[in-house]
Design a protein around this motif. Structure first.
Motif, PDB file in Angstrom:
ATOM      1  N   ASP A   1       0.827  -1.211   0.000  1.00  0.00           N
ATOM      2  CA  ASP A   1       0.000   0.000   0.000  1.00  0.00           C
ATOM      3  C   ASP A   1       0.855   1.252   0.000  1.00  0.00           C
ATOM      4  N   GLU A   2       1.861   1.281   0.882  1.00  0.00           N
ATOM      5  CA  GLU A   2       2.785   2.414   0.951  1.00  0.00           C
ATOM      6  C   GLU A   2       4.113   1.890   1.479  1.00  0.00           C
ATOM      7  N   LYS A   3       5.206   2.321   0.870  1.00  0.00           N
ATOM      8  CA  LYS A   3       6.522   1.789   1.241  1.00  0.00           C
ATOM      9  C   LYS A   3       7.566   2.895   1.199  1.00  0.00           C
ATOM     10  N   ALA A   4       8.648   2.680   1.963  1.00  0.00           N
ATOM     11  CA  ALA A   4       9.712   3.678   2.033  1.00  0.00           C
ATOM     12  C   ALA A   4      11.043   2.990   2.286  1.00  0.00           C
ATOM     13  N   ILE A   5      12.095   3.553   1.713  1.00  0.00           N
ATOM     14  CA  ILE A   5      13.458   3.020   1.857  1.00  0.00           C
ATOM     15  C   ILE A   5      14.046   3.468   3.194  1.00  0.00           C
ATOM     16  N   LEU A   6      14.765   2.550   3.830  1.00  0.00           N
ATOM     17  CA  LEU A   6      15.472   2.898   5.063  1.00  0.00           C
ATOM     18  C   LEU A   6      16.877   2.298   5.040  1.00  0.00           C
ATOM     19  N   ALA A   7      17.869   3.141   5.292  1.00  0.00           N
ATOM     20  CA  ALA A   7      19.250   2.691   5.459  1.00  0.00           C
ATOM     21  C   ALA A   7      19.712   3.191   6.822  1.00  0.00           C
ATOM     22  N   GLN A   8      20.297   2.299   7.606  1.00  0.00           N
ATOM     23  CA  GLN A   8      20.657   2.672   8.978  1.00  0.00           C
ATOM     24  C   GLN A   8      22.040   2.165   9.340  1.00  0.00           C
ATOM     25  N   THR A   9      22.767   2.987  10.074  1.00  0.00           N
ATOM     26  CA  THR A   9      24.048   2.554  10.620  1.00  0.00           C
ATOM     27  C   THR A   9      24.381   3.411  11.839  1.00  0.00           C
ATOM     28  N   ALA A  10      25.102   2.825  12.756  1.00  0.00           N
ATOM     29  CA  ALA A  10      25.547   3.580  13.929  1.00  0.00           C
ATOM     30  C   ALA A  10      26.834   4.313  13.598  1.00  0.00           C
ATOM     31  N   GLY A  11      27.095   5.390  14.290  1.00  0.00           N
ATOM     32  CA  GLY A  11      28.311   6.150  14.042  1.00  0.00           C
ATOM     33  C   GLY A  11      28.661   7.048  15.210  1.00  0.00           C
ATOM     34  N   VAL A  12      29.821   7.644  15.122  1.00  0.00           N
ATOM     35  CA  VAL A  12      30.288   8.593  16.134  1.00  0.00           C
ATOM     36  C   VAL A  12      30.675   9.872  15.413  1.00  0.00           C
ATOM     37  N   VAL A  13      30.162  10.990  15.900  1.00  0.00           N
ATOM     38  CA  VAL A  13      30.488  12.274  15.283  1.00  0.00           C
ATOM     39  C   VAL A  13      31.098  13.194  16.333  1.00  0.00           C
ATOM     40  N   THR A  14      31.867  14.154  15.860  1.00  0.00           N
ATOM     41  CA  THR A  14      32.430  15.179  16.731  1.00  0.00           C
ATOM     42  C   THR A  14      32.075  16.543  16.170  1.00  0.00           C
ATOM     43  N   LYS A  15      31.779  17.458  17.065  1.00  0.00           N
ATOM     44  CA  LYS A  15      31.478  18.816  16.647  1.00  0.00           C
ATOM     45  C   LYS A  15      32.752  19.504  16.189  1.00  0.00           C
ATOM     46  N   GLU A  16      32.622  20.358  15.199  1.00  0.00           N
ATOM     47  CA  GLU A  16      33.764  21.101  14.679  1.00  0.00           C
ATOM     48  C   GLU A  16      34.427  21.898  15.802  1.00  0.00           C
ATOM     49  N   ASP A  17      35.753  21.835  15.869  1.00  0.00           N
ATOM     50  CA  ASP A  17      36.538  22.529  16.892  1.00  0.00           C
ATOM     51  C   ASP A  17      36.249  22.008  18.299  1.00  0.00           C
ATOM     52  N   SER A  18      35.848  20.736  18.384  1.00  0.00           N
ATOM     53  CA  SER A  18      35.580  20.137  19.694  1.00  0.00           C
ATOM     54  C   SER A  18      35.998  18.677  19.667  1.00  0.00           C
ATOM     55  N   ASN A  19      36.440  18.178  20.817  1.00  0.00           N
ATOM     56  CA  ASN A  19      36.851  16.773  20.900  1.00  0.00           C
ATOM     57  C   ASN A  19      35.762  15.882  21.475  1.00  0.00           C
ATOM     58  N   GLU A  20      34.603  16.462  21.791  1.00  0.00           N
ATOM     59  CA  GLU A  20      33.525  15.676  22.394  1.00  0.00           C
ATOM     60  C   GLU A  20      32.887  14.766  21.344  1.00  0.00           C
ATOM     61  N   LYS A  21      32.857  13.469  21.655  1.00  0.00           N
ATOM     62  CA  LYS A  21      32.304  12.484  20.730  1.00  0.00           C
ATOM     63  C   LYS A  21      30.842  12.208  21.071  1.00  0.00           C
ATOM     64  N   ILE A  22      30.032  12.042  20.030  1.00  0.00           N
ATOM     65  CA  ILE A  22      28.597  11.804  20.204  1.00  0.00           C
ATOM     66  C   ILE A  22      28.217  10.529  19.461  1.00  0.00           C
ATOM     67  N   ASN A  23      27.674   9.561  20.165  1.00  0.00           N
ATOM     68  CA  ASN A  23      27.161   8.348  19.515  1.00  0.00           C
ATOM     69  C   ASN A  23      25.817   8.660  18.884  1.00  0.00           C
ATOM     70  N   VAL A  24      25.705   8.380  17.601  1.00  0.00           N
ATOM     71  CA  VAL A  24      24.465   8.682  16.880  1.00  0.00           C
ATOM     72  C   VAL A  24      24.055   7.485  16.026  1.00  0.00           C
ATOM     73  N   SER A  25      22.847   7.548  15.515  1.00  0.00           N
ATOM     74  CA  SER A  25      22.357   6.547  14.568  1.00  0.00           C
ATOM     75  C   SER A  25      21.943   7.276  13.297  1.00  0.00           C
ATOM     76  N   PHE A  26      22.558   6.904  12.173  1.00  0.00           N
ATOM     77  CA  PHE A  26      22.235   7.548  10.895  1.00  0.00           C
ATOM     78  C   PHE A  26      21.082   6.823  10.214  1.00  0.00           C
ATOM     79  N   PHE A  27      20.096   7.580   9.783  1.00  0.00           N
ATOM     80  CA  PHE A  27      18.985   7.051   8.996  1.00  0.00           C
ATOM     81  C   PHE A  27      19.074   7.663   7.604  1.00  0.00           C
ATOM     82  N   GLY A  28      19.386   6.814   6.607  1.00  0.00           N
ATOM     83  CA  GLY A  28      19.356   7.269   5.223  1.00  0.00           C
ATOM     84  C   GLY A  28      17.957   7.068   4.671  1.00  0.00           C
TER      85      GLY A  28
END
Length: 354
Positions: A81-108
């Motif tokens: 009836d209705e469908k949608a693509i999903l791509a997912q992966t876990a990752g770690v990002v850091t803010k520009e000019d910062s060393n703080e790491k953030i665990n995130v989940s990417f949804f494509g």
């Protein structure tokens, strides 16, 4: 009720201690419930936002989204009836000019399909170098629209162009990106063709045709199979259940001890013609008042505590759960008081008078 209230007024400290014990147990129950509900929601809020009925994964993935790999071209082979693509992966990002790491989940996702989040601030991504993030990264890490984050172990950078609410998956904030950006993040390639790999296809409604190597799983089952989700819910559920039982036992013991201490008084009252039923009702009424006051105080202090907790603490109040737990604790405490009623009925007025 008259006798119950007057007794409480006469022995304020004694009954305040009983209500205090009930308050402490109720506070612990409500606080654990808020933590349990908050943790559970942090695992699934992004999935709940889909408002979907099923998710299609590869058969070998065993309902694990990250282990499922589907060619994007398979999307056209599924009739639904209705469908949608999903791509997912876990990752770690850091803010520009910062060393703080953030665990995130990417949804494509495909921005033209129903998985597109509701934008509460800013705009939806329009290129492979932009992303929409869950608002919790702004509250917890101070990220703002226009900030650049870099993927750990990669040269890939993403610009935050918008925020959305209630988008967390496996306790991590979600970053919504294009399928092309997902390919760069996970496979370090810019492949955006039909052969590009995705993780799942999310379905609203019914499925009419499905390739043999794919399986459709209900969203409820999919959530229950999320790593750690069921274990967390069961663990906290048993803890809260045992605490409610302990509360009933403690209140029952307190009321029983108080009843035994007043056995002579109850005997005199019975000799004066006051029925066991009336005395028993006063004991049950006392238990109700003490339990209700303790539970109410527990709710109020829990709400107050929630206002000062850091944003990083996964605490959420569900008023329906609190109402049910309050009723359970009060009712079970009153059931515990019935053991004292049995003692009252057996009191011999002649022995009490001496």
């Amino acid at each position: 009720m008259f006798l119950a209230i007057n007794e409480i007024r006469h022995s304020k400290l004694r009954y305040a201690l009983v209500a205090g014990v009930m308050f402490l147990i109720a506070y612990l129950v409500f606080f654990l419930t808020g933590l349990a509900y908050g943790l559970a929601q942090d695992n699934r809020t992004a999935v709940d936002q889909w408002d979907a009925s099923q998710i299609v994964l590869t058969e070998e993935a065993n309902d694990n989204l990250n282990m499922s790999m589907i060619p994007r071209s398979t999307f056209d082979e599924i009739k639904a009836d209705e469908k949608a693509i999903l791509a997912q992966t876990a990752g770690v990002v850091t803010k520009e000019d910062s060393n703080e790491k953030i665990n995130v989940s990417f949804f494509g996702i495909d921005p033209d399909q129903f998985l597109t989040p509701t934008i509460t601030e800013g705009n939806l991504f329009s290129s492979d170098d932009e992303a929409v993030a869950d608002h919790s990264v702004a509250d917890e890490y101070g990220l703002a629209i226009g900030d650049i984050v870099q993927l750990a172990g990669s040269d890939k950078e993403l610009k935050i162009v918008g925020f959305t609410e209630d988008a967390r998956f496996n306790v991590a904030p979600v970053f919504y990106t294009s399928i092309g950006a997902y390919q760069e993040i996970r496979f370090e390639t810019q492949d955006d063709s039909d052969q590009a790999r995705i993780n799942a296809i999310v379905i609203r409604g019914n499925i009419d045709a499905l390739p043999d190597d794919l399986v459709a799983t209900s969203i409820t089952d999919f959530i229950n199979e999320l790593p750690g989700y069921s274990a967390q819910v069961l663990t906290f559920g048993f803890m809260i259940g045992f605490l409610i039982v302990i509360a009933a036992i403690v209140i029952g013991i307190f009321v029983y001890v108080l009843t035994m201490q007043k056995a002579d008084i109850f005997g005199v009252m019975k000799a004066q013609g006051i029925s066991s039923r009336y005395i028993s009702f006063s004991v049950i009424a006392q238990t109700f008042l003490l339990a209700a006051c303790g539970v109410l105080a527990g709710v109020l202090v829990t709400v107050g505590t929630s206002l000062v907790l850091p944003a990083s603490v996964p605490f959420q109040i569900n008023w329906l759960f609190y109402l049910i737990l309050s009723m359970l604790m009060i009712v079970i405490a009153m059931i515990g008081a019935f053991f004292s009623v049995r003692t009252i009925v057996k009191i011999d007025p002649l022995k009490a008078i001496g």
